[in-house]
Design a protein around this motif. Sequence first.
Motif, PDB file in Angstrom:
ATOM      1  N   GLY A  64       0.833  -1.197   0.000  1.00 19.19           N
ATOM      2  CA  GLY A  64       0.000   0.000   0.000  1.00 19.19           C
ATOM      3  C   GLY A  64       0.869   1.248   0.000  1.00 19.19           C
ATOM      4  N   TYR A  88      -4.024  -1.280  -7.849  1.00 22.73           N
ATOM      5  CA  TYR A  88      -5.375  -1.079  -7.314  1.00 22.73           C
ATOM      6  C   TYR A  88      -5.486   0.313  -6.712  1.00 22.73           C
ATOM      7  CZ  TYR A  88      -6.087  -6.103  -7.713  1.00 22.73           C
ATOM      8  OH  TYR A  88      -6.225  -7.380  -8.195  1.00 22.73           O
ATOM      9  N   GLY A  90      -7.740   2.614  -3.901  1.00 21.17           N
ATOM     10  CA  GLY A  90      -8.686   2.559  -2.783  1.00 21.17           C
ATOM     11  C   GLY A  90      -8.437   1.375  -1.888  1.00 21.17           C
ATOM     12  N   THR A  91      -8.863   0.201  -2.322  1.00 22.49           N
ATOM     13  CA  THR A  91      -8.671  -1.021  -1.537  1.00 22.49           C
ATOM     14  C   THR A  91      -8.242  -2.159  -2.451  1.00 22.49           C
ATOM     15  OG1 THR A  91     -10.982  -1.700  -1.824  1.00 22.49           O
ATOM     16  CG2 THR A  91     -10.459  -0.392   0.148  1.00 22.49           C
ATOM     17  N   PHE A  92      -7.688  -3.186  -1.837  1.00 23.25           N
ATOM     18  CA  PHE A  92      -7.354  -4.424  -2.539  1.00 23.25           C
ATOM     19  C   PHE A  92      -7.954  -5.572  -1.758  1.00 23.25           C
ATOM     20  CE2 PHE A  92      -5.402  -7.824  -4.574  1.00 23.25           C
ATOM     21  CZ  PHE A  92      -4.659  -8.593  -3.678  1.00 23.25           C
ATOM     22  N   ASP A  93      -8.830  -6.331  -2.410  1.00 28.61           N
ATOM     23  CA  ASP A  93      -9.465  -7.490  -1.789  1.00 28.61           C
ATOM     24  C   ASP A  93      -9.085  -8.719  -2.608  1.00 28.61           C
ATOM     25  OD1 ASP A  93     -11.043  -9.470  -0.714  1.00 28.61           O
ATOM     26  OD2 ASP A  93     -12.943  -8.444  -1.075  1.00 28.61           O
ATOM     27  N   ASN A 100     -11.610  -2.534  -8.030  1.00 22.22           N
ATOM     28  CA  ASN A 100     -10.617  -1.470  -7.885  1.00 22.22           C
ATOM     29  C   ASN A 100      -9.317  -1.704  -8.640  1.00 22.22           C
ATOM     30  OD1 ASN A 100     -12.390  -0.047  -6.212  1.00 22.22           O
ATOM     31  ND2 ASN A 100     -11.645  -1.117  -4.403  1.00 22.22           N
ATOM     32  N   ARG A 131      -5.228   6.230  -1.536  1.00 22.87           N
ATOM     33  CA  ARG A 131      -4.520   4.975  -1.253  1.00 22.87           C
ATOM     34  C   ARG A 131      -4.498   4.099  -2.506  1.00 22.87           C
ATOM     35  NH1 ARG A 131      -4.262   1.525   3.945  1.00 22.87           N
ATOM     36  NH2 ARG A 131      -4.802   3.526   4.806  1.00 22.87           N
ATOM     37  N   TYR A 132      -3.330   3.545  -2.781  1.00 22.74           N
ATOM     38  CA  TYR A 132      -3.132   2.615  -3.892  1.00 22.74           C
ATOM     39  C   TYR A 132      -2.437   1.375  -3.354  1.00 22.74           C
ATOM     40  CZ  TYR A 132      -4.146   6.529  -6.995  1.00 22.74           C
ATOM     41  OH  TYR A 132      -4.762   7.568  -7.629  1.00 22.74           O
ATOM     42  N   PHE A 133      -2.571   0.275  -4.084  1.00 21.96           N
ATOM     43  CA  PHE A 133      -1.871  -0.966  -3.763  1.00 21.96           C
ATOM     44  C   PHE A 133      -1.214  -1.483  -5.026  1.00 21.96           C
ATOM     45  CE2 PHE A 133      -5.044  -0.655  -0.497  1.00 21.96           C
ATOM     46  CZ  PHE A 133      -4.378  -1.073   0.647  1.00 21.96           C
ATOM     47  N   GLU A 167      -0.784  -2.611   5.138  1.00 19.13           N
ATOM     48  CA  GLU A 167      -2.100  -3.193   4.874  1.00 19.13           C
ATOM     49  C   GLU A 167      -2.938  -3.096   6.150  1.00 19.13           C
ATOM     50  OE1 GLU A 167      -2.354  -6.873   2.487  1.00 19.13           O
ATOM     51  OE2 GLU A 167      -0.182  -6.873   2.701  1.00 19.13           O
ATOM     52  N   PRO A 168      -4.273  -2.907   6.014  1.00 18.63           N
ATOM     53  CA  PRO A 168      -5.128  -2.790   7.203  1.00 18.63           C
ATOM     54  C   PRO A 168      -4.979  -3.961   8.165  1.00 18.63           C
ATOM     55  CG  PRO A 168      -6.355  -2.231   5.234  1.00 18.63           C
ATOM     56  CD  PRO A 168      -5.011  -2.746   4.786  1.00 18.63           C
TER      57      PRO A 168
END
Length: 188
Positions: A64, A88, A90-93, A100, A131-133, A167-168
């Motif tokens: 991130g 990505y 915003g978020t990466f799932d 994203n 935020r980017y990943f 990462e969160p």
Amino acid sequence: MVKHLGLVWLVTAAVALPVQAGTFTYTGDTTGGLTFNRPEVSPINGAITGLSPIAQTVPYQAQGFLVSAAGVYTFTSDQLFDGFLVLYQGTFDPADSLVNALTGNDDAPSAPAFGFSNRSALNALLSANTRYFLVTTGFSSPTFGPADAGFYQSTIAGPGTISPVPEPFTVLGTLAFGLWSVGRSAKK
């Protein structure tokens, strides 16, 4: 009058100074890591076209980051395996890897026409304070031969400062461990 000219010169100098470019380099190893179904991308423009039929359980690592200035950023990754990058916003799932996903790259433009390259590269227009990943992964899953995994070094470069963001799950894990440690110390 001289005082005003000095102020005008100071403002002009501040505006005319070149923008300081930022670079962030990091390393990692995807061997034995978490897996996901990697997105497929167009070899022509890097557009996301769906899920890859040959990379359904490929190891990955996500980095991130935030950038301080909008502009075009360059992403390069040198791998000891047939690597792949996906960007990505915003978020990466990993359970829903198309959400994203902005763009991706298998082989850098200088890669040979046939065979694989150990370099992936792409350019993307990024917004400041978003935020980017950058996900580093392999081209194919173990079902299609040896898993594409191993050591890599990635670099992000552009007009602004690039700041890594954990990462969160890493942040939550660190906080939970910290709270557990404090609670344990308080009991002694």
